[in-house]
Design an enzyme around this catalytic site. Structure first.
Site, PDB file in Angstrom:
ATOM      1  N   LYS A  22      17.615  -9.363-100.857  1.00  0.00           N
ATOM      2  CA  LYS A  22      18.021  -8.409-102.004  1.00  0.00           C
ATOM      3  C   LYS A  22      17.477  -8.973-103.340  1.00  0.00           C
ATOM      4  O   LYS A  22      16.907  -8.041-104.145  1.00  0.00           O
ATOM      5  CB  LYS A  22      19.650  -8.347-102.190  1.00  0.00           C
ATOM      6  CG  LYS A  22      20.241  -7.563-103.501  1.00  0.00           C
ATOM      7  CD  LYS A  22      21.574  -7.425-103.325  1.00  0.00           C
ATOM      8  CE  LYS A  22      22.291  -8.834-103.667  1.00  0.00           C
ATOM      9  NZ  LYS A  22      22.427  -9.042-105.166  1.00  0.00           N
ATOM     10  N   ASN A  23      17.844 -10.325-103.685  1.00  0.00           N
ATOM     11  CA  ASN A  23      17.695 -10.765-104.925  1.00  0.00           C
ATOM     12  C   ASN A  23      16.192 -11.214-105.192  1.00  0.00           C
ATOM     13  O   ASN A  23      15.803 -11.239-106.203  1.00  0.00           O
ATOM     14  CB  ASN A  23      18.256 -11.904-105.382  1.00  0.00           C
ATOM     15  CG  ASN A  23      19.960 -11.579-105.293  1.00  0.00           C
ATOM     16  OD1 ASN A  23      20.287 -10.383-105.678  1.00  0.00           O
ATOM     17  ND2 ASN A  23      20.793 -12.514-105.515  1.00  0.00           N
ATOM     18  N   CYS A 116      30.618  -8.161-115.880  1.00  0.00           N
ATOM     19  CA  CYS A 116      30.900  -7.542-114.268  1.00  0.00           C
ATOM     20  C   CYS A 116      31.880  -8.563-113.982  1.00  0.00           C
ATOM     21  O   CYS A 116      32.599  -9.253-114.565  1.00  0.00           O
ATOM     22  CB  CYS A 116      29.477  -7.815-113.470  1.00  0.00           C
ATOM     23  SG  CYS A 116      29.223  -9.333-112.967  1.00  0.00           S
ATOM     24  N   ARG A 121      28.154 -12.471-118.219  1.00  0.00           N
ATOM     25  CA  ARG A 121      26.843 -12.408-118.140  1.00  0.00           C
ATOM     26  C   ARG A 121      26.032 -11.761-119.241  1.00  0.00           C
ATOM     27  O   ARG A 121      25.309 -10.407-119.073  1.00  0.00           O
ATOM     28  CB  ARG A 121      26.791 -11.453-116.728  1.00  0.00           C
ATOM     29  CG  ARG A 121      27.187 -12.249-115.712  1.00  0.00           C
ATOM     30  CD  ARG A 121      27.175 -11.304-114.362  1.00  0.00           C
ATOM     31  NE  ARG A 121      25.796 -11.672-113.885  1.00  0.00           N
ATOM     32  CZ  ARG A 121      25.480 -11.256-112.551  1.00  0.00           C
ATOM     33  NH1 ARG A 121      26.294 -10.405-111.845  1.00  0.00           N
ATOM     34  NH2 ARG A 121      24.365 -11.564-112.027  1.00  0.00           N
ATOM     35  N   ASP A 304      25.982 -18.386-105.320  1.00  0.00           N
ATOM     36  CA  ASP A 304      26.422 -17.365-104.359  1.00  0.00           C
ATOM     37  C   ASP A 304      26.749 -17.746-102.881  1.00  0.00           C
ATOM     38  O   ASP A 304      27.060 -16.839-102.068  1.00  0.00           O
ATOM     39  CB  ASP A 304      24.978 -16.492-104.139  1.00  0.00           C
ATOM     40  CG  ASP A 304      24.318 -15.811-105.346  1.00  0.00           C
ATOM     41  OD1 ASP A 304      25.156 -15.647-106.396  1.00  0.00           O
ATOM     42  OD2 ASP A 304      23.104 -15.314-105.598  1.00  0.00           O
ATOM     43  N   ARG A 396      26.645  -3.699-100.832  1.00  0.00           N
ATOM     44  CA  ARG A 396      25.625  -3.679-101.874  1.00  0.00           C
ATOM     45  C   ARG A 396      24.916  -4.960-101.464  1.00  0.00           C
ATOM     46  O   ARG A 396      23.538  -5.095-102.071  1.00  0.00           O
ATOM     47  CB  ARG A 396      26.291  -4.424-103.283  1.00  0.00           C
ATOM     48  CG  ARG A 396      27.118  -3.350-103.651  1.00  0.00           C
ATOM     49  CD  ARG A 396      27.813  -3.836-105.229  1.00  0.00           C
ATOM     50  NE  ARG A 396      26.649  -4.154-106.184  1.00  0.00           N
ATOM     51  CZ  ARG A 396      26.893  -4.272-107.243  1.00  0.00           C
ATOM     52  NH1 ARG A 396      28.113  -4.426-107.803  1.00  0.00           N
ATOM     53  NH2 ARG A 396      25.989  -4.449-108.047  1.00  0.00           N
TER      54      ARG A 396
HETATM   55  N1  EPU Z   1      23.074 -16.188-118.723  1.00  0.00           N
HETATM   56  C1  EPU Z   1      23.284 -16.063-120.012  1.00  0.00           C
HETATM   57  N2  EPU Z   1      22.430 -15.496-120.856  1.00  0.00           N
HETATM   58  C2  EPU Z   1      21.376 -14.616-120.320  1.00  0.00           C
HETATM   59  C3  EPU Z   1      21.219 -14.820-118.997  1.00  0.00           C
HETATM   60  C4  EPU Z   1      22.011 -15.754-118.210  1.00  0.00           C
HETATM   61  O1  EPU Z   1      24.028 -16.707-120.731  1.00  0.00           O
HETATM   62  O2  EPU Z   1      20.554 -14.227-120.907  1.00  0.00           O
HETATM   63  C5  EPU Z   1      23.993 -16.961-118.040  1.00  0.00           C
HETATM   64  C6  EPU Z   1      24.985 -16.016-117.057  1.00  0.00           C
HETATM   65  O3  EPU Z   1      25.944 -15.511-117.745  1.00  0.00           O
HETATM   66  C7  EPU Z   1      25.197 -16.909-115.976  1.00  0.00           C
HETATM   67  C8  EPU Z   1      24.351 -17.910-116.040  1.00  0.00           C
HETATM   68  O4  EPU Z   1      23.439 -17.826-117.203  1.00  0.00           O
HETATM   69  O5  EPU Z   1      26.545 -17.583-116.357  1.00  0.00           O
HETATM   70  C9  EPU Z   1      23.209 -17.721-114.645  1.00  0.00           C
HETATM   71  O6  EPU Z   1      22.611 -16.466-114.612  1.00  0.00           O
HETATM   72  P1  EPU Z   1      21.556 -15.974-114.266  1.00  0.00           P
HETATM   73  O7  EPU Z   1      20.250 -15.170-115.189  1.00  0.00           O
HETATM   74  O8  EPU Z   1      20.458 -17.264-113.620  1.00  0.00           O
HETATM   75  O9  EPU Z   1      21.685 -14.850-113.091  1.00  0.00           O
HETATM   76  P2  EPU Z   1      21.309 -13.376-113.080  1.00  0.00           P
HETATM   77  O10 EPU Z   1      19.835 -13.341-113.012  1.00  0.00           O
HETATM   78  O11 EPU Z   1      22.041 -12.450-113.627  1.00  0.00           O
HETATM   79  C10 EPU Z   1      20.618 -13.893-110.326  1.00  0.00           C
HETATM   80  C11 EPU Z   1      21.311 -13.273-109.084  1.00  0.00           C
HETATM   81  C12 EPU Z   1      22.957 -13.577-108.965  1.00  0.00           C
HETATM   82  C13 EPU Z   1      22.907 -15.156-108.740  1.00  0.00           C
HETATM   83  C14 EPU Z   1      22.327 -15.775-110.103  1.00  0.00           C
HETATM   84  C15 EPU Z   1      22.308 -17.389-109.985  1.00  0.00           C
HETATM   85  C16 EPU Z   1      20.021 -11.254-108.926  1.00  0.00           C
HETATM   86  C17 EPU Z   1      19.820  -9.736-109.058  1.00  0.00           C
HETATM   87  N3  EPU Z   1      21.267 -11.648-109.027  1.00  0.00           N
HETATM   88  O12 EPU Z   1      21.698 -13.429-111.441  1.00  0.00           O
HETATM   89  O13 EPU Z   1      22.860 -12.988-107.784  1.00  0.00           O
HETATM   90  O14 EPU Z   1      24.374 -15.502-108.799  1.00  0.00           O
HETATM   91  O15 EPU Z   1      21.139 -15.310-110.276  1.00  0.00           O
HETATM   92  O16 EPU Z   1      21.681 -17.530-108.980  1.00  0.00           O
HETATM   93  O17 EPU Z   1      18.898 -12.080-108.648  1.00  0.00           O
HETATM   94  C18 EPU Z   1      24.659 -12.176-106.090  1.00  0.00           C
HETATM   95  O18 EPU Z   1      23.618 -11.934-105.320  1.00  0.00           O
HETATM   96  O19 EPU Z   1      25.742 -12.114-105.521  1.00  0.00           O
HETATM   97  C19 EPU Z   1      24.387 -12.564-107.125  1.00  0.00           C
HETATM   98  C20 EPU Z   1      25.383 -12.510-108.175  1.00  0.00           C
END
Ligand code: EPU
Length: 418
Positions: A22-23, A116, A121, A304, A396
């Protein structure tokens, strides 16, 4: 609302085939916007988040057609640059369209995702770096409104290796004349997969697999057929379910190297695991030891898979410590696991699990995707019939969950709700 009835304790056996990630597919679907040529994506998983992303693409004017296991996208006639609140609020990954829309149409209007269940986030890393690349960004009535005349080839360093920001910025830079460098980029396998997909489309991304990505701008992209990597978190979930029930199963169609840290951790705990090309075999174990694990960006232990590990720790006859470092609110499975008889104390972002308490069935409730996966593992190990409510969270991210569990011999039944 549908619920799941899981009778335990279960013994699992046989093979389970892992779906495409998915990711990995969520950003790849957003990248479809970049091209005016057909893009054929193979084995897109049938999941709610994927359906939401495809709905968003359709609203932007992308043509979508399905032929067997191949879905073809054509963004030749994009008609909108707006991702509305209605869609974004149901799925944060909608923010991935920001970079591609700017690269293709020079403008984008995307609802701010908001918080969320697992944390606040923010998207500040996405926005501040798009600005460094030359975008003008305003936050207006809950929307990110962004414009760019032409992206500049800049050298940016992320303040944290955010997965989503790395993906958004890489997609934004695809047509930028010259070389964009993204330093402190995330290293998750899904980033490599997106880069490989972009390159298959004719983009020029190098440094793949390192924390310094180089994107050389190209003028146009070409037609492509692509299949994403296997879902390492789905695989980790089945792996931990097998260990929690002391079962022997074979997990296929996933790259075991993407689970290195998880497999190493489980082996140190006493699990018996063998890996081969795209296959992970789990064997019965003797006594398991507890663990002391911190979640971290890849190649560290994935956030995750934290909830699933915590469920496994509950059935081990030893204490464990699990610290969550990525999301501030990712322990919502703890009170639910306690309802099943687990002994877990939370102190800040660390969970102390006493282990060795027999788990017994109880009605429990899903709160987010991975927390729900933890409840499935605990319910498989628990005695009696556990009723797991609000399983829309599972839908999801886990394709054909009941079919796969039933295929492994678990006693699982979905009860349809209103
Ligand atoms: N963060 C910030 N500012 C930003 C972006 C991120 O502070 O602009 C913080 C977030 O709040 C969090 C941390 O950095 O505390 C990590 O966030 P990241 O951006 O790496 O994660 P994401 O892109 O929002 C993806 C996956 C998540 C997975 C994380 C970490 C997707 C669609 N989602 O989220 O997947 O936990 O990377 O590996 O790719 C899941 O599948 O259950 C899921 C939540």
């Amino acid at each position: 609302m549908d619920k799941l009835l899981v009778s335990g304790p279960s013994k699992l056996a046989g093979k389970v085939s892992i779906s495409r990630a998915k990711n990995a597919y969520l950003p790849i679907l957003a990248a479809v916007i970049l091209s005016d040529k057909p893009i054929h994506l193979v084995n897109i998983p049938d999941l709610q988040d994927i359906k939401t992303m495809i709905k968003l693409l359709t609203m932007l004017g992308v043509d979508v057609s399905v032929n067997g296991n191949v879905t073809t996208f054509n963004a030749k006639n994009l008609k909108s640059h707006e991702a509305t609140y209605d869609l974004v609020k149901t799925m944060r990954a909608s923010i991935f369209v920001l970079g591609p829309l700017l690269a293709r149409l020079n403008k984008a209007k995307v609802s701010l995702p908001g918080g969320c269940a697992i944390g606040t986030r923010p998207i500040d890393i996405h926005l501040e770096n798009l600005e460094k690349m030359g975008a003008r960004i305003e936050l207006e009535a809950g929307y990110v409104e962004a414009h760019v005349d032409q992206f500049k080839p800049v050298h940016i360093t992320l303040s944290f290796p955010s997965v989503g920001a790395t993906e958004n910025l890489m997609m934004a830079a695809v047509f930028t004349k010259g070389e964009t460098i993204i330093e402190n980029a995330a290293l998750e396998p899904e980033i490599d997969d997106l880069a490989n997909f972009l390159n298959a489309m004719g983009a020029k991304v190098s440094g793949i697999g390192t924390s310094k990505l180089h994107v050389h701008g190209v003028d146009s992209l070409k037609e492509v057929t692509y299949e994403a990597i296997g879902d390492r978190i789905e695989a980790s979930t089945y792996l931990m379910a097998a260990i929690a029930t002391n079962s022997e199963i074979e997990i296929t169609d996933v790259n075991p190297e993407h689970l290195d840290f998880v497999i190493d951790t489980l082996k140190k705990m006493g699990a018996k695991i063998e890996t081969a090309d795209k296959t992970i075999k789990v064997f019965k174990h003797e006594k398991l030891k507890g663990c002391n694990i911190d979640t971290a960006p890849f190649p560290g232990f994935p956030t995750d898979a934290q909830a699933q590990l915590l469920a496994l720790c509950c059935v081990i006859d030893a204490g464990s410590i699990v610290t969550e470092n990525i999301f501030e609110n990712r322990f919502m499975h703890v009170p639910e696991l306690v309802r099943l008889g687990a002994d877990i104390k939370l102190k800040g972002n660390t969970a102390f699990i006493s282990g060795g308490r027999p788990l017994k069935s109880a009605p429990v409730m899903c709160t987010d995707l991975r927390a729900s996966a933890a409840l499935i593992i605990a319910a498989l190990a628990a005695t009696g019939e556990t009723e797991i409510q609000r399983i829309y969270h599972l839908d999801r991210g886990y394709e054909k969950l009941e079919q796969k569990l039933i295929g492994l011999g678990a006693n699982v039944r979905r009860v349809k709700g209103n």
